[in-house]
Design a protein around this motif. Structure first.
Motif, PDB file in Angstrom:
ATOM      1  N   GLY A  81      35.158 -45.508  20.602  1.00 18.68           N
ATOM      2  CA  GLY A  81      34.298 -46.675  20.459  1.00 18.68           C
ATOM      3  C   GLY A  81      34.009 -47.393  21.760  1.00 18.68           C
ATOM      4  N   ARG A  82      34.837 -47.170  22.772  1.00 23.31           N
ATOM      5  CA  ARG A  82      34.617 -47.812  24.068  1.00 23.31           C
ATOM      6  C   ARG A  82      33.648 -47.032  24.946  1.00 23.31           C
ATOM      7  NH1 ARG A  82      39.264 -51.566  25.442  1.00 23.31           N
ATOM      8  NH2 ARG A  82      40.196 -51.870  23.396  1.00 23.31           N
ATOM      9  N   LEU A  83      33.282 -45.831  24.507  1.00 29.47           N
ATOM     10  CA  LEU A  83      32.302 -45.037  25.246  1.00 29.47           C
ATOM     11  C   LEU A  83      30.902 -45.392  24.763  1.00 29.47           C
ATOM     12  CD1 LEU A  83      34.016 -41.543  24.997  1.00 29.47           C
ATOM     13  CD2 LEU A  83      33.969 -43.053  26.988  1.00 29.47           C
ATOM     14  N   PRO A  84      30.002 -45.733  25.662  1.00 30.30           N
ATOM     15  CA  PRO A  84      28.631 -45.974  25.206  1.00 30.30           C
ATOM     16  C   PRO A  84      28.010 -44.660  24.750  1.00 30.30           C
ATOM     17  CG  PRO A  84      28.758 -46.086  27.603  1.00 30.30           C
ATOM     18  CD  PRO A  84      30.150 -45.892  27.102  1.00 30.30           C
ATOM     19  N   SER A  85      27.382 -44.681  23.587  1.00 32.82           N
ATOM     20  CA  SER A  85      26.800 -43.473  23.006  1.00 32.82           C
ATOM     21  C   SER A  85      25.339 -43.719  22.671  1.00 32.82           C
ATOM     22  CB  SER A  85      27.533 -43.105  21.717  1.00 32.82           C
ATOM     23  OG  SER A  85      28.895 -42.891  21.950  1.00 32.82           O
ATOM     24  N   PRO A  86      24.496 -42.721  22.916  1.00 31.33           N
ATOM     25  CA  PRO A  86      23.098 -42.866  22.500  1.00 31.33           C
ATOM     26  C   PRO A  86      23.032 -42.918  20.981  1.00 31.33           C
ATOM     27  CG  PRO A  86      23.559 -40.609  23.085  1.00 31.33           C
ATOM     28  CD  PRO A  86      24.793 -41.392  23.425  1.00 31.33           C
ATOM     29  N   VAL A  87      22.052 -43.618  20.468  1.00 30.39           N
ATOM     30  CA  VAL A  87      21.874 -43.688  19.020  1.00 30.39           C
ATOM     31  C   VAL A  87      20.769 -42.708  18.648  1.00 30.39           C
ATOM     32  CG1 VAL A  87      21.375 -45.154  17.048  1.00 30.39           C
ATOM     33  CG2 VAL A  87      22.628 -46.091  18.992  1.00 30.39           C
ATOM     34  N   GLY A  88      21.188 -41.648  17.991  1.00 36.97           N
ATOM     35  CA  GLY A  88      20.247 -40.627  17.558  1.00 36.97           C
ATOM     36  C   GLY A  88      20.026 -40.727  16.061  1.00 36.97           C
ATOM     37  N   LEU A  89      18.910 -40.232  15.630  1.00 38.88           N
ATOM     38  CA  LEU A  89      18.608 -40.152  14.206  1.00 38.88           C
ATOM     39  C   LEU A  89      18.278 -38.697  13.910  1.00 38.88           C
ATOM     40  CD1 LEU A  89      18.109 -41.399  11.450  1.00 38.88           C
ATOM     41  CD2 LEU A  89      15.783 -41.956  12.196  1.00 38.88           C
ATOM     42  N   TRP A  90      19.093 -38.075  13.061  1.00 41.74           N
ATOM     43  CA  TRP A  90      18.880 -36.697  12.657  1.00 41.74           C
ATOM     44  C   TRP A  90      18.216 -36.722  11.286  1.00 41.74           C
ATOM     45  CZ3 TRP A  90      22.953 -32.547  14.155  1.00 41.74           C
ATOM     46  CH2 TRP A  90      23.383 -32.749  15.471  1.00 41.74           C
ATOM     47  N   THR A  91      17.094 -36.038  11.153  1.00 38.25           N
ATOM     48  CA  THR A  91      16.366 -36.005   9.880  1.00 38.25           C
ATOM     49  C   THR A  91      15.988 -34.567   9.544  1.00 38.25           C
ATOM     50  OG1 THR A  91      14.302 -36.475  11.071  1.00 38.25           O
ATOM     51  CG2 THR A  91      15.433 -38.342  10.048  1.00 38.25           C
ATOM     52  N   THR A  92      15.876 -34.317   8.255  1.00 37.91           N
ATOM     53  CA  THR A  92      15.488 -33.000   7.783  1.00 37.91           C
ATOM     54  C   THR A  92      14.821 -33.142   6.423  1.00 37.91           C
ATOM     55  OG1 THR A  92      16.267 -30.719   7.446  1.00 37.91           O
ATOM     56  CG2 THR A  92      17.699 -32.500   6.650  1.00 37.91           C
ATOM     57  N   VAL A  93      14.228 -32.066   5.959  1.00 39.55           N
ATOM     58  CA  VAL A  93      13.625 -32.048   4.628  1.00 39.55           C
ATOM     59  C   VAL A  93      13.782 -30.649   4.055  1.00 39.55           C
ATOM     60  CG1 VAL A  93      11.285 -31.490   5.449  1.00 39.55           C
ATOM     61  CG2 VAL A  93      11.589 -32.669   3.263  1.00 39.55           C
ATOM     62  N   TYR A  94      14.095 -30.599   2.748  1.00 41.99           N
ATOM     63  CA  TYR A  94      14.182 -29.318   2.062  1.00 41.99           C
ATOM     64  C   TYR A  94      13.669 -29.510   0.645  1.00 41.99           C
ATOM     65  CZ  TYR A  94      15.881 -24.959   0.133  1.00 41.99           C
ATOM     66  OH  TYR A  94      15.941 -23.739  -0.468  1.00 41.99           O
ATOM     67  N   ASP A  95      12.737 -28.682   0.251  1.00 40.14           N
ATOM     68  CA  ASP A  95      12.180 -28.717  -1.091  1.00 40.14           C
ATOM     69  C   ASP A  95      11.702 -30.130  -1.460  1.00 40.14           C
ATOM     70  OD1 ASP A  95      11.385 -27.393  -3.395  1.00 40.14           O
ATOM     71  OD2 ASP A  95      13.302 -27.727  -4.424  1.00 40.14           O
ATOM     72  N   GLY A  96      11.091 -30.811  -0.486  1.00 45.47           N
ATOM     73  CA  GLY A  96      10.547 -32.146  -0.714  1.00 45.47           C
ATOM     74  C   GLY A  96      11.548 -33.282  -0.605  1.00 45.47           C
ATOM     75  N   LYS A  97      12.826 -32.972  -0.446  1.00 45.92           N
ATOM     76  CA  LYS A  97      13.853 -34.008  -0.342  1.00 45.92           C
ATOM     77  C   LYS A  97      14.159 -34.284   1.130  1.00 45.92           C
ATOM     78  CE  LYS A  97      18.679 -35.027  -1.119  1.00 45.92           C
ATOM     79  NZ  LYS A  97      19.989 -34.442  -1.272  1.00 45.92           N
ATOM     80  N   ARG A  98      13.913 -35.532   1.552  1.00 44.60           N
ATOM     81  CA  ARG A  98      14.216 -35.943   2.922  1.00 44.60           C
ATOM     82  C   ARG A  98      15.643 -36.468   3.005  1.00 44.60           C
ATOM     83  NH1 ARG A  98       9.124 -39.597   4.980  1.00 44.60           N
ATOM     84  NH2 ARG A  98       7.756 -37.880   5.520  1.00 44.60           N
ATOM     85  N   ALA A  99      16.276 -36.220   4.132  1.00 40.31           N
ATOM     86  CA  ALA A  99      17.614 -36.747   4.387  1.00 40.31           C
ATOM     87  C   ALA A  99      17.713 -37.093   5.861  1.00 40.31           C
ATOM     88  CB  ALA A  99      18.686 -35.737   4.007  1.00 40.31           C
ATOM     89  N   GLY A 100      18.514 -38.100   6.165  1.00 44.85           N
ATOM     90  CA  GLY A 100      18.697 -38.498   7.550  1.00 44.85           C
ATOM     91  C   GLY A 100      20.027 -39.186   7.744  1.00 44.85           C
ATOM     92  N   LEU A 101      20.473 -39.229   9.000  1.00 41.38           N
ATOM     93  CA  LEU A 101      21.742 -39.855   9.333  1.00 41.38           C
ATOM     94  C   LEU A 101      21.699 -40.330  10.777  1.00 41.38           C
ATOM     95  CD1 LEU A 101      24.677 -40.373   8.241  1.00 41.38           C
ATOM     96  CD2 LEU A 101      25.289 -38.191   9.328  1.00 41.38           C
ATOM     97  N   THR A 102      22.189 -41.541  11.006  1.00 40.42           N
ATOM     98  CA  THR A 102      22.354 -42.038  12.364  1.00 40.42           C
ATOM     99  C   THR A 102      23.551 -41.312  12.969  1.00 40.42           C
ATOM    100  OG1 THR A 102      21.503 -44.190  11.720  1.00 40.42           O
ATOM    101  CG2 THR A 102      22.750 -44.088  13.760  1.00 40.42           C
TER     102      THR A 102
END
Length: 172
Positions: A24-45
Motif C-alpha cells: 500500500g505504500r507503493l504508488p500504483s497506477p490505476v488501471g481499468l480492465w474490461t472485457t465482454v463475452y456473449d453480450g455480458k460486460r465485466a470490469g475491475l479496477t
C-alpha cells in the motif's frame, strides 16, 4: 444511515497484513480492465499491475479469482486495459466495488466497443490484449494474469495519471 470518513469494512491498521501495508505504500497506477463475452460486460479496477516491453509486450496484473472480470475474461480471452486519469476516481471506486454505481459502473461514462472489449472514452491510454493462459498461477490472494498486448491507443499525454497509494488517489 451513517456516512463514514473511513472505509467501513477496513480492519484496524494493527490487524492488517504487513505485506499488504508494504504494498500500500507503493504508488500504483490505476488501471481499468474490461472485457465482454456473449453480450455480458465485466470490469475491475486493477492497481497491482505492470507493463513489460518486448515482442510481444505484456500486461501482468493481480486479479481476484472470484471477480466477474475473471469469470468473463476466461471465456472471452480478450480485454482492454485502460489507464485512468484525473477525474476518474468515482469510476475506479465503482469498478473496485467500493462505491455505488446505480445501473452499474458501465453507465457512468461512454464506451467504445473494440475487438478486445469496451474501452472507456476519455482515457489517455488503453491497450487491446489477449489472455495468455486460462490457468494462471496464484500470487497470494490473487491470480497472476498475463495478457499479451496486441494494440495500443495513446492520446497526447496531457491528462495526469491516476495513482493509488495507501487507500487514496493522487495524480501525477
Amino acid at each position: 444511515m451513517t456516512i463514514h470518513g473511513d472505509h467501513p469494512f477496513l480492519p484496524p491498521e494493527s490487524e492488517r497484513s504487513p505485506v499488504r501495508r508494504l504494498r500500500g505504500r507503493l504508488p500504483s497506477p490505476v488501471g481499468l480492465w474490461t472485457t465482454v463475452y456473449d453480450g455480458k460486460r465485466a470490469g475491475l479496477t486493477v492497481s497491482s499491475m505492470l507493463v513489460a516491453d518486448g515482442e510481444p509486450g505484456s500486461v501482468i496484473g493481480l486479479i481476484d479469482p472470484d471477480s466477474d472480470l475473471w469469470e468473463t475474461l476466461r471465456q472471452a480471452r480478450t480485454a482492454v486495459v485502460s489507464l485512468l486519469g484525473e477525474g476518474h476516481q468515482q469510476l475506479a471506486d465503482a469498478f473496485g466495488y467500493v462505491a455505488p454505481a446505480p445501473g452499474g459502473p458501465f453507465r457512468m461514462i461512454d464506451w467504445t466497443d473494440t475487438a478486445w472489449g469496451p474501452a472507456p472514452v476519455g482515457v489517455s491510454a488503453w491497450a487491446g490484449c489477449t489472455l495468455v493462459s486460462t490457468d494462471p498461477p496464484e500470487a497470494g490472494w490473487a491470480l497472476q494474469v498475463q495478457l499479451e498486448i496486441v494494440h495500443v491507443e495513446l492520446t497526447p499525454d496531457e491528462t495526469p495519471t491516476l495513482v493509488h497509494r495507501r487507500g487514496r488517489y493522487f495524480t501525477l
